[in-house]
Each structure stands twice: as C-alpha cells, then as structure tokens.
Design an enzyme around this catalytic site. Sequence first.
Site, PDB file in Angstrom:
ATOM      1  CE  LYS A  46      -6.137   3.536  -6.018  1.00  0.00           C
ATOM      2  NZ  LYS A  46      -5.331   2.454  -5.378  1.00  0.00           N
ATOM      3  CB  SER A  94      -1.769   3.744  -5.477  1.00  0.00           C
ATOM      4  OG  SER A  94      -2.694   2.664  -5.411  1.00  0.00           O
ATOM      5  CB  SER A 112      -2.535   0.720  -2.739  1.00  0.00           C
ATOM      6  OG  SER A 112      -1.327   0.689  -3.458  1.00  0.00           O
TER       7      SER A 112
END
Length: 454
Positions: free
Chosen positions: A65, A140, A164
Amino acid sequence: MTVPNDDLARRAEDAIRQMERWDPLLRAVITRMDDEVRAEVARQAAQGGSGESAGPLHGMLVAVKDNIDTAGTRTTAGSDFFRDRVPAADAFVVERLRQAGAILSAKVNLAEFALGATTQNAHWGSCRNAWDQTRIPGGSSGGSAVAVAAGMADASLGTDTGGSIRIPASVNGLVGLRPTLGRISNRGVTPLSHAFDTVGPLARTAAEAAAVFSAIDVFDFDDPTSQDGPRQDVLTTLDAGVGRLRVGIPETYFFDDVDPPVAAAVRALGETLATQGSELVAVSLDGAVEAQQHMFRILYPEVAAFHADRLADAPGRFGEDVHRRLQLGVGVDAQKMAESMAWRRNWQRTVERVLLDVDLILTPTVPADVPCVEGAEMIRTTHEITRFTYGFSMFHGPSISVPCGLHPESGMPIGAHLTAAPWREDLLFRAAAAYQAVTDWHERRPPALRAGIA
C-alpha cells in the site's frame, strides 16, 4: 510460501503481464516496480544456485500500500501533497519482508491519505473491483486487494484503521487480517490515526496471509506504538483445527438489517466450523450500535489535527470528498471526544468479557452487497459499509475477514468476520485455514480475469 527457483522468473513475468493487461482498467497500481522485480528475481535465483537460503517468503510477490515507505521508490499516501516523495528508508514492515525473501511488486492505490472505504482517488484514479469493474474495491486498501485478486501479486500489505484491510478483502474474495493493536510496527507508515492504525496482510489463503504476518510480527522498540506482548508464531498451529473452539454469534445488531444472502453465507461458515468440532454459542455485545459514532468522534479530530497545516495552507490540493471529511474533525467538542474515549474503554471491556466465554466472535464483514461506483458518495458509503468493522476497531484485539460465498444476485464475494482476544491471531488463522480446507471460495477467480490469472 517458498517459490522454486525455476518458477521465479515465470511467475514474476506473469504478474507483470497481468498488470499491463488489467491495471489500465482497475487502477490498482500507483507505481510499478518491474525493473526492481526482475533484478530481485535474478538475485534470488543466483542466491539459490549457490545453496544460500533466501528466507521463508522466498519468491513471494508482495504489493505494498502506497502509504508504507519503500526506500528509493516514491510513497504518495495516495495524495497530491506527496506526489514526488521518495523515502530514504524502508518502513519496518517492508524491511522485514525483504529480509524474509519477499519481492516487492508494486506500490498500490488507496483512498487519499487512507481516509475512505471506496478508493475513488481524485489524484491517482478510481480503483475498481477485480470482480466487477462497476463496483468499488473497498478501502482504504483497495489497491492492495485488487492487486492480489487480479493476479498482480501473491499477497499484499494494507493498513487498517476502521476496516481498511477487512472490507477490501471481503469484497474481493480474499483473507485480510487486522492484527492486535500495537503488534505490528507502524514505523514508516503515513498515519491516519495513532489510536487505531495497524498494518496487516491480504492474500487468497489463510496460509499465505499467515506467512506474511509471521514475517512482520516482531516488536519494534523504535516505534512508540509497538507493543511487546505474548507473541507465538501463527504458522506452528495453522493446521491445528477448530476442535473445541467456542464461536460466539451475536444475537442482535450484527445480523440486523443485513442483506439475507450475506447473513446466510456467514451463518453457513459458522455451521461448517461446527461440523469440524467447534461449538456455536449465542452472545450479546451490548452497545455495539454506538461504536461507529464514538469512533468518528475520536478519529476525525485526530486526522484533522495531523493535516492542520495542509488544511490551512493548501486546502484545494485535497480531493473534494476527503476535504469534506477532514472538516468533520475541525472544531470537535473536546468534551464529546473525551466521552467517546471513555466509552471506548467500556466497550473494550464488554468485548473482553464475551471473549472470556468464547474463543471467537463471528459476524458479517460488510452488511450488504458490494456498492456500485456510480452513486457511491464516499462519506455516505464509508459510513454504511464500516457499520460492523468500526466496532472491532474500537476493540484492541485482532479480526480477520474470510471469503465465505458469492452473492446469488451479483456474483460478488461475501466475507465473514472473526474476532479473537488480543494476541490470539493464531485462533483466527486456525479457523480460517480449517474452513478453507473444506471449502473452495478462496479458489474462485473474478470471471472477466479468470482465463488470465494463474
């Protein structure tokens, strides 16, 4: 997971081809690392030829990420502010992955500054679900999930504040773990909330996720959020089964106003565990309905404070939805925030009390079918699909999302959410592995991509 040396180059090139073919549509990747991948494959092949061990994750392709620092490769946090930021050092978890032999495949898309559950990023593109490109990928850590689901990586790292990791895992048919708060180092990760942030793995199988988790599961003295607790290697008990485990199923709230096919799939997972020796027990989690609003009162002012200078100096550089959400944290009444922090302590004790009597708590991850991108206003959609995950983020123990079905109308993945007492990730991985040993949901592939995914 250890990849034989003669398969390394082929597997890496397959993943690169998947990126080339599908990422223009899925927008999962912010920065490709093709040259670094090929160089590391060559290095590991040479190392293997000399008889030297490359580590327990030898050859595993891991997407990271893009709010997690990678030395020499830009880390944008999905923002315009950090568009050209290139860290000088790896985040602690990235350093651990490299030491274990993992090959970093890409820096992947996320909601801007990890603030939102839809990954509709105004700066880096609208990430789409690998199963249906008209639907959101969750967030996210949307890019982290889509990269794995689309065959661009074997596993990925995400971050989880309010859901997330677990939400993208659920809606993309993956396993995703939110670890015990403080068990995994956050050093080198752009923060969203010091009160709730944690790094965790996503993968197709419990075994792959457990292998990644095991590699990064080390106390980090240089991270003030890191906790030195009673660690045990989750890989040693992965195949221990679920005999005599007690699985608590909440009687209220967590199965209220849930799409019936979602509720049925999650309950079916519980029944499968029962056939394997677990006992299903009705439990009560009083106060769960209040968890989301109390978390907002803590989270919003914390993230607004972190971005205070950027909000004052260049508010137009934020995406519109993210800017509006940041404004929700400006001027929050301190008394209300204090009340919510006190509520959290009471809620943690409520969950702890339940986990004295059961080993696991079973709920849906997401209460409804996967929302479509069209009409998915970020703030409203985030509130809707985090309805169950926020409560367990307010707790400090670990939770995992496990694929347990496909929605009969849309064909989209459904995830079941299991929670354990702090430091008992071993129980979560045992349950997930036992379930996957007798089901094949984790083997299903997105229809449009199926022919091209290894």
